[in-house]
Design an enzyme around this catalytic site. Structure first.
Site, mmCIF file in Angstrom:
data_model
loop_
_atom_site.group_PDB
_atom_site.id
_atom_site.type_symbol
_atom_site.label_atom_id
_atom_site.label_comp_id
_atom_site.label_asym_id
_atom_site.label_seq_id
_atom_site.Cartn_x
_atom_site.Cartn_y
_atom_site.Cartn_z
ATOM 1 N N GLU A 121 0.852 -1.194 0.000
ATOM 2 C CA GLU A 121 0.000 0.000 0.000
ATOM 3 C C GLU A 121 0.887 1.242 0.000
ATOM 4 O OE1 GLU A 121 -2.880 0.024 3.160
ATOM 5 O OE2 GLU A 121 -3.581 2.051 2.697
ATOM 6 N N GLU A 168 -6.500 -9.243 3.431
ATOM 7 C CA GLU A 168 -5.655 -8.593 4.453
ATOM 8 C C GLU A 168 -5.693 -9.478 5.677
ATOM 9 O OE1 GLU A 168 -5.956 -4.406 5.394
ATOM 10 O OE2 GLU A 168 -6.538 -3.929 3.325
ATOM 11 N N TYR A 215 -6.959 -8.702 11.484
ATOM 12 C CA TYR A 215 -5.652 -8.564 12.152
ATOM 13 C C TYR A 215 -5.826 -8.988 13.601
ATOM 14 C CZ TYR A 215 -4.431 -5.613 8.139
ATOM 15 O OH TYR A 215 -4.177 -5.143 6.873
ATOM 16 N N GLN A 236 1.369 -6.504 5.505
ATOM 17 C CA GLN A 236 1.702 -6.227 4.139
ATOM 18 C C GLN A 236 3.034 -6.907 3.812
ATOM 19 O OE1 GLN A 236 1.009 -2.082 3.068
ATOM 20 N NE2 GLN A 236 -0.921 -1.977 4.191
ATOM 21 N N ASN A 246 -12.112 -0.754 -1.033
ATOM 22 C CA ASN A 246 -11.461 -1.321 0.150
ATOM 23 C C ASN A 246 -12.257 -1.009 1.405
ATOM 24 O OD1 ASN A 246 -8.951 -2.380 1.619
ATOM 25 N ND2 ASN A 246 -9.186 -0.361 2.548
ATOM 26 N N GLU A 247 -12.510 -2.027 2.204
ATOM 27 C CA GLU A 247 -13.123 -1.881 3.537
ATOM 28 C C GLU A 247 -14.244 -0.836 3.560
ATOM 29 O OE1 GLU A 247 -10.075 -1.425 6.572
ATOM 30 O OE2 GLU A 247 -9.541 -3.531 6.372
HETATM 31 O O1 AHR Z 1 -3.041 -2.773 6.116
HETATM 32 C C1 AHR Z 1 -3.257 -1.615 6.833
HETATM 33 C C2 AHR Z 1 -4.688 -1.096 6.718
HETATM 34 O O2 AHR Z 1 -5.545 -1.978 7.375
HETATM 35 C C3 AHR Z 1 -5.272 -1.000 5.331
HETATM 36 O O3 AHR Z 1 -4.964 0.189 4.712
HETATM 37 C C4 AHR Z 1 -6.747 -1.084 5.587
HETATM 38 O O4 AHR Z 1 -7.421 -1.684 4.503
HETATM 39 C C5 AHR Z 1 -6.854 -1.885 6.865
HETATM 40 O O5 AHR Z 1 -7.676 -1.263 7.783
#
Ligand code: AHR
Length: 497
Positions: free
Chosen positions: A27, A292, A244, A349, A172-173
């Site tokens: 990113e 992600e 995450y 990432q 995205n999201e």
């Molecule tokens: O990967 C970091 C961030 O996490 C990304 O930009 C976003 O899509 C997510 O919230």
């Protein structure tokens, strides 16, 4: 010592592994692009400014696809700012991360970089501040060879041949209130469906990923997938999942049990995809793009101090420890267990930003999480065998968690059976037993162990192999694989003829 038994049958195949399950993500954020993969003023870079040391490490990881340019960044991005002569490109504010974007790296540089990194692009479009027209134009610019404005513009920029980008993310999201241009599920579903329809009119050969939820804990989870797919079923090929994990309570057992939560997330999304399929009486199946996933929390405090409107600051630079590597191995095993439906996944990432690879002005180094990613990406190719694991479990905040996570892969091309296994027990050895008499004449050819006494151990630029794999001595005797897996350890056992 605990005991576990693993059962497989060579005829019981769960699914083909789509190599894109080992994808990653770059990113425009922190030092991922600038100082990560692109640093024209560095002696470590090639004539295009691409860091050669980083390219080398990425090739060793064997990354089949890289998602770009975001992430939250893409929801405020104008892709046209990053094409054409570099001295004419505008510097702009990046509202997602509160910094200045120079636009010295853009779509064409990314495609050139992908070729050198031996990977395929997975391109995200902006459905935050933009819409159908921009979606049409970028596919025309990237993929068409006809005599049209955007195809000709690409040619004028020195790219006669089309980039032929096959995989596209519809934003995205978009479920996240933090996202620029955040939408309700029906607003997004309609836009994704119309943008996707136009993109496929421009190039019918492309595949599209619709935004799913930004985590299992999102309030709108479930409803979101249902509504979005009800609107965009015909255009979408995949629905995304993002997740995450962090060990904020410093409870390693609970932290490692996040694989249970991940498994639940995947199973739930599959169920929703299939419910919408049934309601719509469709033949087509929607697959999953876990685009992600990673551990992310170490850098949270440091990121509150980043100077606003600075350029290329250190952001999201998590330094990973050994327990993070164990969870990453467990997450990959969890996705492999669903390889019949999880066809794409991106470790988020790839470089400097919550990443397996870090750079300094003097070189690149491997974080702890690099190793399970490298081993599983290189050896986890072929078919997943239905792997039944009889293991003791422990209580965790996610419910009962297995002490042992394990999966067998059969690689027909190499005539190779591969076991990936994590012993999550922090104190005790687990002795595993597996009947392999169906695989007559096969022997262990490679056993790698990732283990450290200290779950908080890290690698650094000066000590890059503090946490690194060592050789093990697993063997097959009388058709049985019987191995003692040390407390808190990850294993790769390759069995070949
Ligand atoms: O990967 C970091 C961030 O996490 C990304 O930009 C976003 O899509 C997510 O919230």
């Amino acid at each position: 010592m605990k005991k576990a038994t693993i059962f497989i049958d060579k005829h019981f195949i769960l699914g083909d592994i789509d190599k894109r399950i080992y994808g990653s993500f770059i990113e425009h954020l922190g030092r991922a692009v600038y100082e990560g993969i692109y640093q024209p003023d560095s002696p470590l870079s090639d004539e295009q400014g691409f860091r050669k040391d980083v390219l080398g490490l990425i090739k060793t990881l064997n990354v089949p696809t890289v998602r770009y340019p975001g992430g939250s960044f893409v929801s405020g991005y104008n892709w046209e700012d990053g094409i054409g002569p570099k001295n004419e490109r505008p510097e702009k504010v990046d509202l997602a991360w509160g910094v200045i974007e120079s636009n010295q790296f853009g779509l064409n540089e990314f495609i050139d970089w992908c070729k050198k990194a031996e990977t395929e692009p997975m391109m995200a479009i902006n459905l935050g501040t933009r819409g159908i027209d921009e979606a049409k134009n970028i596919v025309e610019y990237a993929n068409l060879t006809c005599n049209s404005f955007y195809a000709n513009l690409r040619k004028k920029h020195g790219y006669e041949k089309a980039h032929d980008i096959k995989l596209w993310c519809l934003g995205n999201e978009m479920d996240g209130p933090w996202q620029i241009g955040h939408k309700t599920a029906s607003e997004y579903g309609r836009l994704a469906s119309e943008a996707g329809r136009v993109m496929k009119m421009v190039d019918p050969s492309i595949e599209l990923v619709a935004c799913g939820s930004s985590g299992l804990d999102m309030e709108t989870f479930g409803e979101w997938e249902d509504t979005v797919l009800s609107e965009a079923y015909d255009q979408a090929d995949y629905i995304s999942l993002h997740q995450y994990y962090g060990n904020r309570d410093n409870n390693t057992a609970d932290f490692l049990a996040n694989t249970v939560a991940m498994d639940k997330f995947i199973s739930s999304v599959i169920a929703i995809c299939d419910a919408v399929k049934a309601k719509k009486r469709k033949q087509k199946q929607i697959n999953l793009s876990f685009d992600e996933w990673n551990v992310w929390y170490h850098s949270n405090d440091a990121d509150t101090k980043v100077e606003r409107w600075s350029k290329v600051p250190h952001q999201l630079e998590d330094i990973y420890n050994f327990e993070d590597a164990l969870l990453v191995a467990g997450m990959l095993i969890t996705m492999l267990r669903h390889s019949d439906r999880v066809k794409i996944a991106c470790m988020a990432q790839l470089v400097n930003v919550i990443a397996p690879i870090m750079t300094s002005a003097f070189g690149a180094w491997k974080q702890t999480i690099y190793f399970p990613y490298e081993m599983i990406s290189n050896y986890g190719r072929g078919k997943v065998l239905n792997t039944v694991v009889k293991t003791p479990v422990y209580e965790s905040k996610h419910g009962d968690a297995p002490y042992l996570d394990a999966i067998f892969i059969f690689n027909e091309e190499k005539d190779e059976l591969v076991l990936f296994a994590v012993n999550k027990d922090l104190e005790e050895v687990i002795e595993i037993d597996c009947d392999l008499r169906q695989f007559e004449g096969y022997q262990v050819s490679n056993h790698q162990i990732l283990r450290h006494d200290d779950v908080k151990a890290v690698n650094t630029f000066d000590n890059p192999a503090n946490v690194a794999p060592v050789k093990g001595s697993a063997a097959i005797s009388e058709g049985r694989l019987s191995v003692k897996l040390a407390d808190k350890s990850f294993h790769m056992i390759v069995i070949s003829r």
